[in-house]
Design an enzyme around this catalytic site. Structure first.
Site, PDB file in Angstrom:
ATOM      1  N   HIS A 126      33.577  79.348  58.513  1.00  0.00           N
ATOM      2  CA  HIS A 126      33.146  78.092  59.125  1.00  0.00           C
ATOM      3  C   HIS A 126      32.795  78.310  60.596  1.00  0.00           C
ATOM      4  CE1 HIS A 126      35.022  76.384  55.566  1.00  0.00           C
ATOM      5  NE2 HIS A 126      34.651  75.153  55.922  1.00  0.00           N
ATOM      6  N   GLN A 144      41.024  27.059  35.128  1.00  0.00           N
ATOM      7  CA  GLN A 144      41.418  28.459  35.055  1.00  0.00           C
ATOM      8  C   GLN A 144      42.404  28.676  33.909  1.00  0.00           C
ATOM      9  OE1 GLN A 144      39.735  30.583  36.753  1.00  0.00           O
ATOM     10  NE2 GLN A 144      40.861  32.223  35.799  1.00  0.00           N
ATOM     11  N   HIS A 154      41.214  29.688  30.297  1.00  0.00           N
ATOM     12  CA  HIS A 154      40.673  31.006  29.952  1.00  0.00           C
ATOM     13  C   HIS A 154      41.515  31.716  28.909  1.00  0.00           C
ATOM     14  CE1 HIS A 154      37.029  31.707  32.133  1.00  0.00           C
ATOM     15  NE2 HIS A 154      37.543  31.191  33.240  1.00  0.00           N
ATOM     16  N   HIS A 192      41.321  33.842  42.668  1.00  0.00           N
ATOM     17  CA  HIS A 192      40.612  32.693  43.247  1.00  0.00           C
ATOM     18  C   HIS A 192      41.583  31.905  44.106  1.00  0.00           C
ATOM     19  CE1 HIS A 192      38.870  33.381  39.195  1.00  0.00           C
ATOM     20  NE2 HIS A 192      37.724  33.286  39.840  1.00  0.00           N
ATOM     21  N   ASP A 251      32.093  30.317  39.309  1.00  0.00           N
ATOM     22  CA  ASP A 251      32.101  30.988  38.014  1.00  0.00           C
ATOM     23  C   ASP A 251      30.691  31.106  37.439  1.00  0.00           C
ATOM     24  OD1 ASP A 251      34.787  31.447  37.961  1.00  0.00           O
ATOM     25  OD2 ASP A 251      35.289  29.847  36.544  1.00  0.00           O
TER      26      ASP A 251
HETATM   27  N1  HSO Z   1      36.864  32.394  35.896  1.00  0.00           N
HETATM   28  C1  HSO Z   1      36.431  33.618  35.242  1.00  0.00           C
HETATM   29  C2  HSO Z   1      34.984  33.727  35.001  1.00  0.00           C
HETATM   30  C3  HSO Z   1      34.372  32.755  34.077  1.00  0.00           C
HETATM   31  N2  HSO Z   1      34.621  31.445  34.044  1.00  0.00           N
HETATM   32  C4  HSO Z   1      33.425  32.971  33.139  1.00  0.00           C
HETATM   33  C5  HSO Z   1      33.857  30.888  33.147  1.00  0.00           C
HETATM   34  N3  HSO Z   1      33.109  31.815  32.565  1.00  0.00           N
HETATM   35  C6  HSO Z   1      36.746  34.816  36.123  1.00  0.00           C
HETATM   36  O1  HSO Z   1      37.984  34.785  36.629  1.00  0.00           O
HETATM   37 ZN    ZN Z   2      36.382  30.581  34.847  1.00  0.00          ZN
END
Ligand code: HSO
Ligand code: ZN
Length: 450
Positions: free
Chosen positions: A434, A272, A275, A342, A375
């Site tokens: 009404h 996570q 990202h 999550h 995901d």
């Molecule tokens: N974890 C992301 C979604 C995603 N992960 C897309 C990988 N590709 C949504 O919180």
């Molecule tokens: Zn993800």
């Protein structure tokens, strides 16, 4: 310059040796740039696209995406085969994932099937659903291409029976779009792909242009500009468009006890964290010893340093935290307060903990369920509420693409039975018309009887 030597770690907070206020402060999300400032940036772009149509969209795509060779802001189905050439492995992976997402979202139709019941004799109420006719699905560009997001939005739209599915995604600088996204668009029966990102894409779908279809609802994650644009158009009654939910940076909260495998815990936190530097990851360690905590932290450091996106991970872990708590109840209280997008349960008897989950976007249960499966491929949706909105929003699901319509149908006796009730309440509100809509009918029944 990449720093692959200094330790990558999360702060540690031992809840028993600090105050509740400190814990609350650590649970706060990193603050977002003020929405007003961003709205002021996107407003002129939105107005420009609303008034200038295709030419305006193209202008911004040339400017922001550098895709100066692009001559049309949209491609329509059927999409040429050469735009979706994939390796067999990738195609198979997309097909398996789409299959699972389709199965899980089709099963959700059950709760949306027509229902009909009598509330009183002769008073029949019913509810049925219809698809939202035209939907616009925003697929972010940025640091990663996200065909998975195209699946998560496109498949339920297809299952719901939406008439027109429009995708939008920022093109690469050569004007092209990733073949995986085109393939998913093709599989879900999309009518078009808007080759634009940001506020300009949102505005194009909200108002329509010469060549871009106006939609009724816009869904999908995006950066702060996309989010601000979605909020703006959904507030503009002349656009007549709704949105899915407010979007913020991705997050995960992992609850781990002594039974958790340190390498698994670390890998979930990092998946996570990669990202974006604004992602937030939280570990709640239930009654772990110093050595057990260390084992997880060492794994985080070692695994992070081996990642291509190490710098992003380092940035995100800077505002991430480990809470050391006494027991699973304390862990669940913290987790429900935070309301994570999550929630990963790596604890003994994880299924038995699920009943205590009050607020979360999606839950991942047990050692063999990394968030990555959700995901991409398990079948659950990955478009989920972030930033604490899991307290009041659901993630994207089949219902996100449907409207529920109710109907009532009374017999003459049914209306007689309810007449006094309605007349009394209409009188309370001082709404004589009404009241009369009922009494005129009752009088009519009496005249026609005698
Ligand atoms: N974890 C992301 C979604 C995603 N992960 C897309 C990988 N590709 C949504 O919180
Ligand atoms: Zn993800």
């Amino acid at each position: 310059v990449e720093d692959r030597t200094s330790r990558i770690e999360m702060k540690r907070v031992i809840t028993a040796s600090t105050t509740p206020q400190v814990v609350t402060d650590y649970l706060k999300r990193p603050s977002q740039k003020s929405n007003e400032a961003i709205v002021n940036l996107v407003k002129p772009i939105i107005q420009d696209v609303r008034d200038g149509g295709d030419a305006a969209v193209l202008k911004y795509t040339h400017k922001f995406e550098n895709a100066t060779s692009l001559t049309s802001p949209v491609i329509h189905a059927p999409f040429p085969a050469e735009l979706m050439k994939l390796s067999p492995d990738v195609q198979e992976a997309l097909d398996i994932s789409i299959g699972n997402i389709e199965r899980f979202h089709s099963a959700q139709m059950g709760s949306n099937e027509a229902l009909e019941m009598e509330t009183m004799p002769g008073v029949v109420c019913s509810r049925f659903s219809r698809p939202i006719e035209r939907v616009g699905l925003y697929i972010p560009g940025g640091t990663a291409v996200l065909p998975s997001t195209a699946m998560m939005l496109g498949v339920p739209a297809m299952v719901a029976g939406c008439n027109k599915i429009v995708l939008a995604s920022p093109p690469r600088s050569d004007g092209s779009i990733s073949p995986e996204i085109v393939y998913v668009a093709h599989k879900v029966g999309a009518e078009s792909i808007v080759l634009a990102g940001g506020a300009q894409a949102v505005a194009a779908m909200a108002y329509g242009t010469e060549s871009i279809t106006k939609v009724d609802k816009i869904l999908g994650p995006g950066n702060q500009f996309v989010t601000a644009a979605k909020m703006f158009v959904s507030n503009d009654t002349s656009a007549g468009v709704s949105i899915d939910m407010p979007a913020g940076p991705s997050e995960v909260l992992v609850i781990a006890d002594k039974t958790a495998i340190p390498a698994f815990v670390a890998s979930d936190l990092l998946s996570q964290a990669e990202h974006g530097i604004d992602s937030q990851v939280i570990l709640i360690a239930v009654d772990l010893s110093e050595a057990e905590l260390r084992a997880i932290e060492d794994e985080v450091d070692a695994q992070a340093k081996a990642l291509p996106r190490m710098d992003i991970v380092r940035g995100s872990l800077e505002h991430s935290v480990t809470f050391v708590v006494r027991d699973i109840n304390e862990a669940m209280t913290l987790s429900n307060d935070y309301a994570p997008e999550h929630l990963i349960l790596q604890v003994q008897n994880p299924e038995s903990v699920v009943k205590d989950v009050q607020n979360a976007g999606s839950v991942f249960i047990g050692p063999w369920t990394p968030e990555s499966v959700g995901d991409y491929s398990a079948g659950v949706n990955h478009s989920l509420p972030t930033y604490g909105y899991a307290k009041q929003y659901s993630g994207v699901n089949l219902g996100s693409f449907l409207k529920h319509i109710t109907s009532s149908n009374l017999t003459a006796d049914g209306l007689l039975g309810l007449a006094k009730t309605v007349e009394t309440l209409a009188a309370v509100e001082g709404l004589e018309a009404h009241k009369r809509a009922v009494s005129i009918r009752v009088a009519h029944m009496k005249t026609n009887q005698s």
